[in-house]
Design a protein around this motif. Sequence first.
Motif, PDB file in Angstrom:
ATOM      1  N   GLY A  30       0.816  -1.218   0.000  1.00 55.73           N
ATOM      2  CA  GLY A  30       0.000   0.000   0.000  1.00 55.73           C
ATOM      3  C   GLY A  30       0.841   1.256   0.000  1.00 55.73           C
ATOM      4  O   GLY A  30       2.072   1.213  -0.035  1.00 55.73           O
ATOM      5  N   SER A  32       1.248   3.319   2.445  1.00 56.89           N
ATOM      6  CA  SER A  32       1.999   3.484   3.696  1.00 56.89           C
ATOM      7  C   SER A  32       2.672   2.198   4.149  1.00 56.89           C
ATOM      8  O   SER A  32       3.794   2.223   4.640  1.00 56.89           O
ATOM      9  N   LYS A  35       1.729  -5.294   3.691  1.00 60.22           N
ATOM     10  CA  LYS A  35       1.193  -6.366   4.519  1.00 60.22           C
ATOM     11  C   LYS A  35       1.499  -7.685   3.833  1.00 60.22           C
ATOM     12  O   LYS A  35       1.310  -7.813   2.620  1.00 60.22           O
ATOM     13  N   MET A  79       3.910  -7.048   8.912  1.00 64.39           N
ATOM     14  CA  MET A  79       3.772  -5.717   8.305  1.00 64.39           C
ATOM     15  C   MET A  79       5.142  -5.022   8.224  1.00 64.39           C
ATOM     16  O   MET A  79       5.978  -5.192   9.116  1.00 64.39           O
ATOM     17  N   GLU A  81       6.916  -1.070   6.771  1.00 64.00           N
ATOM     18  CA  GLU A  81       6.569   0.241   6.208  1.00 64.00           C
ATOM     19  C   GLU A  81       6.998   0.266   4.740  1.00 64.00           C
ATOM     20  O   GLU A  81       8.091  -0.212   4.407  1.00 64.00           O
ATOM     21  N   SER A 189      -4.414   4.429   3.959  1.00 64.22           N
ATOM     22  CA  SER A 189      -3.952   5.814   3.807  1.00 64.22           C
ATOM     23  C   SER A 189      -5.156   6.669   3.414  1.00 64.22           C
ATOM     24  O   SER A 189      -5.424   7.712   3.999  1.00 64.22           O
ATOM     25  N   GLY A 212      -6.355   7.406   7.132  1.00 62.48           N
ATOM     26  CA  GLY A 212      -5.204   7.084   7.986  1.00 62.48           C
ATOM     27  C   GLY A 212      -3.979   7.916   7.637  1.00 62.48           C
ATOM     28  O   GLY A 212      -3.212   8.313   8.523  1.00 62.48           O
ATOM     29  N   TRP A 216      -1.964  10.382  10.251  1.00 57.37           N
ATOM     30  CA  TRP A 216      -0.529  10.214  10.495  1.00 57.37           C
ATOM     31  C   TRP A 216       0.242  11.428   9.983  1.00 57.37           C
ATOM     32  O   TRP A 216       1.106  11.977  10.658  1.00 57.37           O
ATOM     33  N   PHE A 228       3.938   6.245  14.322  1.00 57.37           N
ATOM     34  CA  PHE A 228       2.476   6.176  14.355  1.00 57.37           C
ATOM     35  C   PHE A 228       2.010   5.716  15.736  1.00 57.37           C
ATOM     36  O   PHE A 228       1.048   6.240  16.284  1.00 57.37           O
ATOM     37  N   GLY A 320      -8.746  -2.038   7.732  1.00 58.06           N
ATOM     38  CA  GLY A 320      -7.650  -1.143   7.366  1.00 58.06           C
ATOM     39  C   GLY A 320      -6.719  -0.951   8.558  1.00 58.06           C
ATOM     40  O   GLY A 320      -7.142  -1.067   9.722  1.00 58.06           O
ATOM     41  N   TYR A 321      -5.468  -0.649   8.263  1.00 60.65           N
ATOM     42  CA  TYR A 321      -4.450  -0.610   9.312  1.00 60.65           C
ATOM     43  C   TYR A 321      -4.559   0.611  10.222  1.00 60.65           C
ATOM     44  O   TYR A 321      -3.950   0.683  11.276  1.00 60.65           O
ATOM     45  N   PHE A 322      -5.332   1.598   9.796  1.00 64.29           N
ATOM     46  CA  PHE A 322      -5.520   2.795  10.619  1.00 64.29           C
ATOM     47  C   PHE A 322      -6.087   2.433  12.001  1.00 64.29           C
ATOM     48  O   PHE A 322      -5.735   3.036  13.009  1.00 64.29           O
ATOM     49  N   ARG A 324      -5.925  -0.363  13.985  1.00 60.84           N
ATOM     50  CA  ARG A 324      -4.940  -0.901  14.917  1.00 60.84           C
ATOM     51  C   ARG A 324      -5.541  -1.401  16.231  1.00 60.84           C
ATOM     52  O   ARG A 324      -4.894  -1.375  17.292  1.00 60.84           O
TER      53      ARG A 324
HETATM   54  P1  ADP Z   1      -2.301   1.362   2.714  1.00 58.11           P
HETATM   55  O1  ADP Z   1      -2.600   0.074   2.003  1.00 58.11           O
HETATM   56  O2  ADP Z   1      -2.816   2.571   2.021  1.00 58.11           O
HETATM   57  O3  ADP Z   1      -0.870   1.469   3.131  1.00 58.11           O
HETATM   58  P2  ADP Z   1      -3.167   0.461   5.329  1.00 58.11           P
HETATM   59  O4  ADP Z   1      -4.423  -0.321   5.518  1.00 58.11           O
HETATM   60  O5  ADP Z   1      -1.890  -0.297   5.432  1.00 58.11           O
HETATM   61  O6  ADP Z   1      -3.235   1.294   4.003  1.00 58.11           O
HETATM   62  O7  ADP Z   1      -3.175   1.613   6.422  1.00 58.11           O
HETATM   63  C1  ADP Z   1      -2.227   2.638   6.425  1.00 58.11           C
HETATM   64  C2  ADP Z   1      -2.489   3.498   7.629  1.00 58.11           C
HETATM   65  O8  ADP Z   1      -2.277   2.727   8.815  1.00 58.11           O
HETATM   66  C3  ADP Z   1      -1.567   4.680   7.788  1.00 58.11           C
HETATM   67  O9  ADP Z   1      -2.011   5.783   7.027  1.00 58.11           O
HETATM   68  C4  ADP Z   1      -1.639   4.955   9.273  1.00 58.11           C
HETATM   69  O10 ADP Z   1      -2.774   5.733   9.582  1.00 58.11           O
HETATM   70  C5  ADP Z   1      -1.884   3.573   9.867  1.00 58.11           C
HETATM   71  N1  ADP Z   1      -0.718   2.923  10.503  1.00 58.11           N
HETATM   72  C6  ADP Z   1      -0.827   1.961  11.447  1.00 58.11           C
HETATM   73  N2  ADP Z   1       0.390   1.560  11.849  1.00 58.11           N
HETATM   74  C7  ADP Z   1       1.292   2.253  11.170  1.00 58.11           C
HETATM   75  C8  ADP Z   1       2.724   2.299  11.148  1.00 58.11           C
HETATM   76  N3  ADP Z   1       3.454   1.535  11.950  1.00 58.11           N
HETATM   77  N4  ADP Z   1       3.307   3.130  10.266  1.00 58.11           N
HETATM   78  C9  ADP Z   1       2.587   3.900   9.463  1.00 58.11           C
HETATM   79  N5  ADP Z   1       1.240   3.914   9.462  1.00 58.11           N
HETATM   80  C10 ADP Z   1       0.583   3.124  10.297  1.00 58.11           C
END
Ligand code: ADP
Length: 404
Positions: A30, A32, A35, A79, A81, A189, A212, A216, A228, A320-322, A324
């Motif tokens: 993604g 950000s 995965k 996961m 970055e 994101s 997200g 961030w 984050f 979504g990872y936002f 958490r």
């Molecule tokens: P994408 O596929 O767009 O990367 P994600 O589902 O992975 O989307 O979610 C990304 C979002 O997760 C970031 O914008 C941030 O809000 C959040 N996030 C959670 N943990 C982290 C981390 N360790 N580093 C950066 N962002 C994180």
Amino acid sequence: MEGGGDRIEEEVTIVNSPADQISHLALDIGGSLIKMVYFSTSREQLIDNTQNNSSRDSNEVSKGSKKRCLINGRLYFIMFETSKINECLDFIASKQLHNRGVHHCGFPASDTNTIKATGGGAFRFADLFKEKLGIILDKVEEMSSLVSGVNFLLKAVPSEAFTYENGKRNYVQIDHNDLYPYLLVNIGSGVSMIKVDGDGKYERVSGTSVGGGTFWGLGKLLTKCKSFDDLLEMSHRGNNRVIDMLVGDIYGGMDYLKIGLSSTTIASSFGKAVSENKELEEYKPEDVARSLLRMISNNIGQIAYLNALRFGLKKIFFGGYFIRGHAYTMDTISVAVDFWSKGEAKAMFLRHEGFLGALGAFMNYEAVEGFPNSVCPIREKTSNPFVGDLNDNGIIECCVQATS
Ligand code: ADP
């Protein structure tokens, strides 16, 4: 919840593969985060499986030219970055995740240097994967991956979905016969809202760029925090009333009952910063983080509910990872959905929230290799040596039925 075990057919072979054989790696790269999901078997688990399934042990069947087998193993979730993509490449190389020479049924895998990948990074980093590891990324469409990932989790993983109220998770029983339609709100994101009508039947009906990445990005600028997780932690300690303008601030401490607003309802996110004439440094970063998290989570909860209303959808799942698994984020989204729906709708969350796309890409192997023909969790572990501090996204211990 219906047991995944129902889907195991009787005529299967328990495969003796070498210890810790890793196969079928899938990625969601993604904006950000990257995965990763992969499946691994181990000798120990195979022995367990043989003991537990002794009646099935020697059953092997060929139907036409198809052969099916059942493999016990684990799905791992990891996961990285996206900005540190080299760490991901090193991890794949060190564990040889891409060398999956043999199909679990004992046949050669169809394409050993090809792995399934979704997300924009599957395009952006295709050359890098080829150059560094000789891997070809087989691209799987992003929305379709998200949908297959959620459908798999909701149907196959016990206690996957839950509501969040008064600081407590309440796990939801999913009725497989009454799952569709639902709204999937994926907060990465950016935010996508997808109406799901069945397996492979979906439409992206809405979205917002305030997601997200906004939390961030703005959070980093406003609080100068370095990670984050620090930003989330700060928000936990903060008080949004310091910066947000509440109904009570406008009405002299009173509720505005005529239109159903209590004195503590936020009238304007960050609104107090206008009248107070303070510099950013005069606010505590914790309070800024809290207001920001509330603003973004509230907004997403509201847009989600309006879209559910637009299509008459009763179920709303947030992924979504936002998210958490963060208490305050889930609480704010839940309160927003509850408030706007006047208690009619409930927000539901997913334990493997961040891995929907990666799991969907993983499920995509089936079309080509007959793997995973079906996946049925045996039990789950809540700690993962690789995942470290990622809330409680556990390993899924599962048996996989494959066809070759
Ligand atoms: P994408 O596929 O767009 O990367 P994600 O589902 O992975 O989307 O979610 C990304 C979002 O997760 C970031 O914008 C941030 O809000 C959040 N996030 C959670 N943990 C982290 C981390 N360790 N580093 C950066 N962002 C994180």
